[in-house]
Design an enzyme around this catalytic site. Structure first.
Site, PDB file in Angstrom:
ATOM      1  N   GLY A 179      54.586  48.648  33.047  1.00  0.00           N
ATOM      2  CA  GLY A 179      55.795  48.180  33.703  1.00  0.00           C
ATOM      3  C   GLY A 179      55.536  47.816  35.150  1.00  0.00           C
ATOM      4  O   GLY A 179      54.487  47.254  35.510  1.00  0.00           O
ATOM      5  N   GLY A 180      56.485  48.170  36.021  1.00  0.00           N
ATOM      6  CA  GLY A 180      56.357  47.853  37.435  1.00  0.00           C
ATOM      7  C   GLY A 180      55.138  48.472  38.080  1.00  0.00           C
ATOM      8  O   GLY A 180      54.608  47.935  39.056  1.00  0.00           O
ATOM      9  N   GLY A 414      33.396  16.036  42.321  1.00  0.00           N
ATOM     10  CA  GLY A 414      34.277  16.901  43.096  1.00  0.00           C
ATOM     11  C   GLY A 414      33.799  18.332  43.145  1.00  0.00           C
ATOM     12  O   GLY A 414      34.076  19.056  44.112  1.00  0.00           O
ATOM     13  N   ALA A 415      33.076  18.761  42.121  1.00  0.00           N
ATOM     14  CA  ALA A 415      32.573  20.128  42.112  1.00  0.00           C
ATOM     15  C   ALA A 415      31.580  20.360  43.245  1.00  0.00           C
ATOM     16  O   ALA A 415      31.500  21.457  43.805  1.00  0.00           O
ATOM     17  CB  ALA A 415      31.926  20.444  40.762  1.00  0.00           C
TER      18      ALA A 415
END
Length: 524
Positions: A179-180, A414-415
């Site tokens: 949970g939280g 781009g790499a």
């Protein structure tokens, strides 16, 4: 035990009762509860603390603390510590703070007093400028205390964010974290998990089955292997708690106490003048042949010793902490033995997070490049490879620590830019003599640039081969980038370690202020 209340009690009587009370607190809820914890394959909170800290250095804070809740039976059960042990001690002689859930008390569930103890120790760690380690083993919010328990989590999260990039924060999940409660580890710098006993998830298997109809075990939903290989939540996974805590100690030895200090240096028995000639045999000259980048890292760093972060997730990029001449460095490297070392969604996210962590704690960055590009595919594009690739680009561009790039073989498209090229702010870029830096590989480039000539030729294959050689000779020769100032030097691979050490020594006092702003708006 209740402390003496009578005014007539002597100082000796009070001291004796205090000693007995401390012994009772140290024992905890009793042998039966301890045996049950051991039967689950888990250590108690205090046993874990003993393994984490240098012997005899732990000082506890608020060990007498009890909750104030009434109703639902809590008024009759008010154990000391309220299910969490907090304090500080020494790890390799340096101060470290800790909070450790005690699953034997209320299943480690968080209530108001429990949360306030954690808040206090986090505030103390921030004020002292020292790392904090959370040993998580709790069943979430204490239902009987309602919204005050939820508010307690909110206070932890706020402090996690406030301390982010200020002091190292480490979470070791050693039991349930549901949970939280799972959000606090997710906000920290490093998450450790233990196979078979650790689970992290927002909604448990029962809820998943009720909502989606899927049947799954707790381990299958959020066990250590799941988070180490699939989700990327866990940076480290271990077979037992002892090795987990020992690795936390080692990780702390590589991190500064806070963002105002440099990482601790140690005398190195590995000569800074040691050559790395074996790299010529470790890395094949053929750019299409695979090899293990880990062997390269082992050859370069002090004594071949390094810590790999997220070793089993996004394996096409490596993120490691190591030392060069006794100084801590962060290493980001493409891994040709996994997906040929391409960048993809997960690799970009993994490396971006690591770069940010190193930059936050003044750890210089070494980037070892052998990348054919970004992974093509519909899934990658629809999954947001542009957005995730931009995270790595942003992290490097924003980093002010010393940054040195080494191009081993190929660096395409781009790499190449994203892997800390000179154009995005690397302080120095070195390349080996066989490097290829280009928009794309020679074959693909020739097919695009000379498509018409190839198609019109009487012998297309011969023409294609000729054009590939022409493209390589003109635009991909090892000195092309160096001639244009995008590579600072073409180096002998045998000098890689030597050149890195001298470059980082020169850059140690680097000062690169960022523009005045509240904060950047990095890609999400």
């Amino acid at each position: 035990m209740t402390p003496p209340q009578t005014a007539t009690a002597t100082a000796h009587e009070r001291t004796a009762e205090l000693t007995a009370l401390r012994a009772e607190i140290l024992q905890g809820p009793g042998d039966k509860a301890t045996a049950a914890q051991h039967a689950r394959g888990k250590l108690t909170a205090r046993e874990r603390i003993d393994l984490l800290f240098d012997k005899g250095t732990f000082s506890e804070v608020e060990g007498f603390r009890r909750h104030r809740a009434t109703g639902f039976g809590l008024e009759h059960k008010k154990p000391h510590t309220d299910g969490v042990v907090t304090g500080w001690g020494q790890v390799h002689g340096r101060t470290v703070f800790v909070y450790a859930h005690d699953f034997r008390i209320f299943g480690g569930a968080l209530g108001e007093a429990h949360a306030q103890k954690i808040h206090k120790i986090m505030d103390m760690a921030e004020a002292a400028g020292a790392p904090i380690v959370g040993l998580c083993d709790g069943a979430g919010a204490r239902i009987q205390e309602g919204v005050t328990a939820l508010a307690g989590y909110g206070g932890i999260f706020r402090r996690n964010v406030r301390c982010s990039g200020v002091i190292p924060q480490i979470s070791a999940v050693m039991g349930p974290c549901a949970g939280g409660a799972a959000y606090s580890p997710a906000l920290t710098d490093f998450v450790f998990m233990v196979r078979g006993t650790s689970q992290m998830f927002i909604t448990g298997p029962d809820v998943v089955q009720a909502v989606t109809g899927e049947e799954i075990t707790q381990d299958g939903l959020g066990g250590a292997d799941v988070h180490a290989t699939t989700s990327g939540v866990a940076a480290f996974s271990h077979d037992d708690e002892e090795s987990c805590l020992e690795d936390i100690r080692y990780l702390l030895s590589l991190l500064p106490s806070n963002n105002r200090e440099l990482p601790p240096s140690v005398p190195s028995g590995d000569s800074p003048e040691r050559r790395t000639d074996s790299l010529l045999d470790l890395v094949p000259a053929d750019p299409n042949r695979s090899y293990d980048m880990r062997a390269v890292i082992e050859e370069i760093v002090d004594d071949g010793d390094y810590v790999e972060v997220h070793e089993r997730w996004a394996t096409n990029v490596l993120c490691c902490l190591a030392r060069l001449d006794g100084q801590v460095v962060g290493i980001v490297a493409n891994q040709p033995s996994s997906l040929a070392g391409v960048l993809d969604i997960h690799a970009s996210e993994k490396a971006a997070r690591f770069v940010q962590t190193c930059d936050a704690f003044s750890i210089p960055l070494v980037t070892l490049v052998d990348v054919p590009g970004f992974l093509p595919g519909v899934d990658q594009e629809h999954g947001g490879v542009i957005r995730h690739g931009a995270k790595l680009l942003y992290a490097y561009c924003n980093a002010t620590v010393p940054r040195v790039q080494v191009i081993l073989r190929k660096a395409y498209g781009g790499a190449y830019i994203v892997m800390d090229s000179r154009s995005i702010g690397a302080d120095l870029s070195f390349a080996w003599p066989g490097n290829e830096i280009a928009v794309m590989g020679a074959e693909g480039a020739a097919n695009v640039v000379f498509r018409r000539e190839i198609n019109a030729s009487d012998d297309p294959e011969a023409t294609r081969a000729q054009k590939i050689k022409e493209y390589q000779a003109e635009l991909m020769h090892p000195y092309y980038a160096a001639e244009r100032g995008l590579v600072d030097d073409v180096i002998d691979p045998g000098e890689t370690r030597i050149r890195l050490i001298t470059a980082l020594e020169m850059l140690r006092a680097k000062h690169a202020p960022l523009p005045g702003r509240k904060h950047g708006n990095q890609p999400q």
